[in-house]
Design an enzyme around this catalytic site. Structure first.
Site, PDB file in Angstrom:
ATOM      1  N   ASP A  48       4.646 -57.622  42.669  1.00  0.00           N
ATOM      2  CA  ASP A  48       5.494 -58.306  43.657  1.00  0.00           C
ATOM      3  C   ASP A  48       5.884 -59.686  43.133  1.00  0.00           C
ATOM      4  O   ASP A  48       6.672 -60.398  43.761  1.00  0.00           O
ATOM      5  CB  ASP A  48       4.843 -58.352  45.043  1.00  0.00           C
ATOM      6  CG  ASP A  48       3.573 -59.192  45.079  1.00  0.00           C
ATOM      7  OD1 ASP A  48       3.080 -59.587  44.006  1.00  0.00           O
ATOM      8  OD2 ASP A  48       3.072 -59.442  46.203  1.00  0.00           O
ATOM      9  N   SER A  49       5.375 -60.042  41.945  1.00  0.00           N
ATOM     10  CA  SER A  49       5.871 -61.243  41.257  1.00  0.00           C
ATOM     11  C   SER A  49       7.372 -61.133  41.001  1.00  0.00           C
ATOM     12  O   SER A  49       8.020 -62.132  40.710  1.00  0.00           O
ATOM     13  CB  SER A  49       5.132 -61.450  39.926  1.00  0.00           C
ATOM     14  OG  SER A  49       5.137 -60.275  39.147  1.00  0.00           O
ATOM     15  N   ASP A  87       2.744 -52.523  43.186  1.00  0.00           N
ATOM     16  CA  ASP A  87       1.999 -53.635  43.771  1.00  0.00           C
ATOM     17  C   ASP A  87       2.383 -53.771  45.243  1.00  0.00           C
ATOM     18  O   ASP A  87       3.570 -53.951  45.561  1.00  0.00           O
ATOM     19  CB  ASP A  87       2.395 -54.906  42.994  1.00  0.00           C
ATOM     20  CG  ASP A  87       1.414 -56.026  43.195  1.00  0.00           C
ATOM     21  OD1 ASP A  87       0.288 -55.773  43.658  1.00  0.00           O
ATOM     22  OD2 ASP A  87       1.785 -57.170  42.868  1.00  0.00           O
ATOM     23  N   LYS A 117      -1.732 -51.241  43.636  1.00  0.00           N
ATOM     24  CA  LYS A 117      -2.644 -52.386  43.545  1.00  0.00           C
ATOM     25  C   LYS A 117      -2.491 -53.215  44.806  1.00  0.00           C
ATOM     26  O   LYS A 117      -1.372 -53.344  45.336  1.00  0.00           O
ATOM     27  CB  LYS A 117      -2.307 -53.241  42.322  1.00  0.00           C
ATOM     28  CG  LYS A 117      -3.104 -54.539  42.265  1.00  0.00           C
ATOM     29  CD  LYS A 117      -2.808 -55.335  41.008  1.00  0.00           C
ATOM     30  CE  LYS A 117      -1.649 -56.301  41.129  1.00  0.00           C
ATOM     31  NZ  LYS A 117      -1.747 -57.292  42.234  1.00  0.00           N
ATOM     32  N   GLU A 119      -4.233 -56.946  46.864  1.00  0.00           N
ATOM     33  CA  GLU A 119      -5.032 -58.163  46.681  1.00  0.00           C
ATOM     34  C   GLU A 119      -6.111 -58.274  47.757  1.00  0.00           C
ATOM     35  O   GLU A 119      -5.875 -57.887  48.907  1.00  0.00           O
ATOM     36  CB  GLU A 119      -4.119 -59.401  46.770  1.00  0.00           C
ATOM     37  CG  GLU A 119      -3.056 -59.440  45.697  1.00  0.00           C
ATOM     38  CD  GLU A 119      -2.174 -60.690  45.768  1.00  0.00           C
ATOM     39  OE1 GLU A 119      -2.479 -61.620  46.544  1.00  0.00           O
ATOM     40  OE2 GLU A 119      -1.169 -60.710  45.038  1.00  0.00           O
ATOM     41  N   GLU A 186      -7.856 -62.083  37.970  1.00  0.00           N
ATOM     42  CA  GLU A 186      -6.836 -63.043  37.538  1.00  0.00           C
ATOM     43  C   GLU A 186      -7.406 -64.447  37.594  1.00  0.00           C
ATOM     44  O   GLU A 186      -7.876 -64.903  38.653  1.00  0.00           O
ATOM     45  CB  GLU A 186      -5.594 -62.934  38.441  1.00  0.00           C
ATOM     46  CG  GLU A 186      -4.523 -63.960  38.046  1.00  0.00           C
ATOM     47  CD  GLU A 186      -3.205 -63.809  38.788  1.00  0.00           C
ATOM     48  OE1 GLU A 186      -3.037 -62.821  39.529  1.00  0.00           O
ATOM     49  OE2 GLU A 186      -2.358 -64.710  38.616  1.00  0.00           O
TER      50      GLU A 186
HETATM   51  O1  KIV Z   1       2.731 -59.375  41.155  1.00  0.00           O
HETATM   52  C1  KIV Z   1       2.179 -59.465  40.059  1.00  0.00           C
HETATM   53  O2  KIV Z   1       2.797 -59.444  38.990  1.00  0.00           O
HETATM   54  C2  KIV Z   1       0.741 -59.608  40.057  1.00  0.00           C
HETATM   55  C3  KIV Z   1       0.170 -60.295  38.871  1.00  0.00           C
HETATM   56  C4  KIV Z   1       0.197 -61.748  39.102  1.00  0.00           C
HETATM   57  C5  KIV Z   1      -1.161 -59.791  38.586  1.00  0.00           C
HETATM   58  O3  KIV Z   1       0.092 -59.267  40.999  1.00  0.00           O
END
Ligand code: KIV
Length: 285
Positions: A48-49, A87, A117, A119, A186
Site C-alpha cells: 500500500d506504499s 498488502d 500481508k 500490519e 521492518e
Molecule cells: O506497503 C509497503 O510497501 C509495505 C512495506 C513498507 C513493507 O508495507
C-alpha cells in the site's frame, strides 16, 4: 517471459531449509513486474506504499482496496511465476474478522495473488487466524508499520530497548501461533531480527532494514532506484539512479522538441507524391 516454474510456499520453505536468502521487492505495475520476473525476484509485494510512491499521497492511509486490486492485477500479469503478496490497506481488516477475510479473498480471486500481508501484532492475530482458516496464506508485518506511523512517532527504528523489543518478539509469537507463514520485520535492530529468526518455527522471517540474519530481504523498489522524490530512507541501498537517468532523458526531450531536432526522419512516416497531390486536390476548398 521467463521459463521459471511458479514460486510456491513449499519453494519458499525449501529456501529456508537450504539457508538461501529469499529476494522480495515491492512492485506496483506491469512493466516493472515484467523486469522483476526476468531478474529472478522470487517474491513481490504490491504494497500500500503505492499510495505514496505511485499516487503521491503523503501517507498510505487513503489507499483503497480497489486501488490495490488494480495494481496487483497488473503486477500478476507482468510476473506470472513470482509469489505475489497483496498488502491490505488501512481499515480493510482492522474492524473485524469478516471484513478481513472478505478483502483478503478479493486479492486472491480478483488479482490472482498468492498471499496477503497485514500490519500489527497481538491485536491483529485473530485477523490472521480468520484469514488463514479461510485458506488464504497470510504474512504479518511488525516493527515500523506505516499505517500506524502517527502512533509510532514517525518513520524511525522500533524496538530499541529490551522491553520494546520483547513486545515485538511477543507479537511475532502471536502471529506465528495464529498461522502466519511469514513475518516481515521492518526497521528493528539487527539482533532482535536475528533472535526472532532463530526462534521462528515454520515461519519465514523477512527483513526490511532489520539486518542480514532473516530468511530473506525486502526493499522498496522506488528507494532502490531513486524514484521517490520526497525522501530516501537511510537503510535503503540505491542500486541504480533510474530517477536521474529518466530526468536527464526528459530534459533532453524538451530541448530537442524546442530545437526541432526531434522528431528526426526515422521517427515519422512520409506519403508518396501522387497520394499527397490527390489529397491536396481533395481538400481544396
Ligand atoms: O506497503 C509497503 O510497501 C509495505 C512495506 C513498507 C513493507 O508495507
Amino acid at each position: 517471459m521467463s521459463d521459471r516454474k511458479k514460486i510456491t510456499l513449499p519453494y519458499l520453505f525449501q529456501k529456508v531449509q537450504d539457508k538461501e536468502p529469499i529476494s522480495w521487492l515491492t512492485c506496483y505495475d506491469y512493466p516493472t513486474a515484467y523486469l522483476q520476473e526476468q531478474a529472478g525476484v522470487e517474491m513481490i509485494l504490491v504494497g500500500d506504499s503505492l499510495g505514496m510512491t505511485m499516487l503521491g499521497y503523503d501517507s498510505t492511509l487513503p489507499v483503497t482496496m480497489d486501488d490495490m486490486i488494480r495494481h496487483a492485477s497488473a503486477v500478476r500479469r507482468g510476473a506470472p511465476t513470482a509469489f505475489v503478496v497483496g498488502d491490505m490497506p488501512y481499515m480493510t481488516y482492522q474492524p473485524s474478522n469478516e471484513l478481513a477475510v472478505k478483502n483478503a479473498g478479493r486479492f486472491m480471486a480478483e488479482a490472482g495473488c498468492d498471499a496477503i500481508k497485514l500490519e500489527g501484532g497481538v491485536a491483529m492475530a485473530p485477523r490472521i487466524k480468520a484469514i488463514v482458516d479461510a485458506g488464504i496464506p497470510a504474512i504479518g508485518h511488525l516493527g515500523l508499520t506505516p499505517q500506524s506511523v502517527a502512533a509510532l512517532g514517525g518513520f524511525r527504528l522500533q524496538g530499541k530497548s529490551a522491553s520494546l523489543a520483547k513486545k515485538i518478539a511477543d507479537d511475532a509469537k502471536a502471529l506465528q501461533d495464529a498461522g502466519a507463514f511469514a513475518i516481515l520485520l521492518e526497521l528493528v535492530p539487527d539482533r532482535l531480527c536475528k533472535l526472532i529468526t532463530e526462534q521462528a518455527e515454520d515461519c519465514i522471517i523477512m527483513s526490511l532494514g532489520s539486518g542480514p540474519d532473516a530468511h530473506g530481504q525486502l526493499l522498496i523498489y522506488h528507494d532502490m532506484f531513486g524514484l521517490y522524490p520526497k525522501f530516501k530512507p537511510k537503510m535503503a541501498k540505491v542500486f541504480g539512479n533510474a530517477g536521474e537517468v529518466i530526468l536527464n532523458g526528459l530534459k533532453k526531450y524538451v530541448s530537442e522538441v524546442k530545437s526541432v531536432t526531434f522528431p528526426a526522419a526515422e521517427n515519422y512516416f512520409g506519403m508518396p507524391d501522387n497520394e499527397y497531390d490527390e489529397l491536396v486536390k481533395l481538400t481544396k476548398k
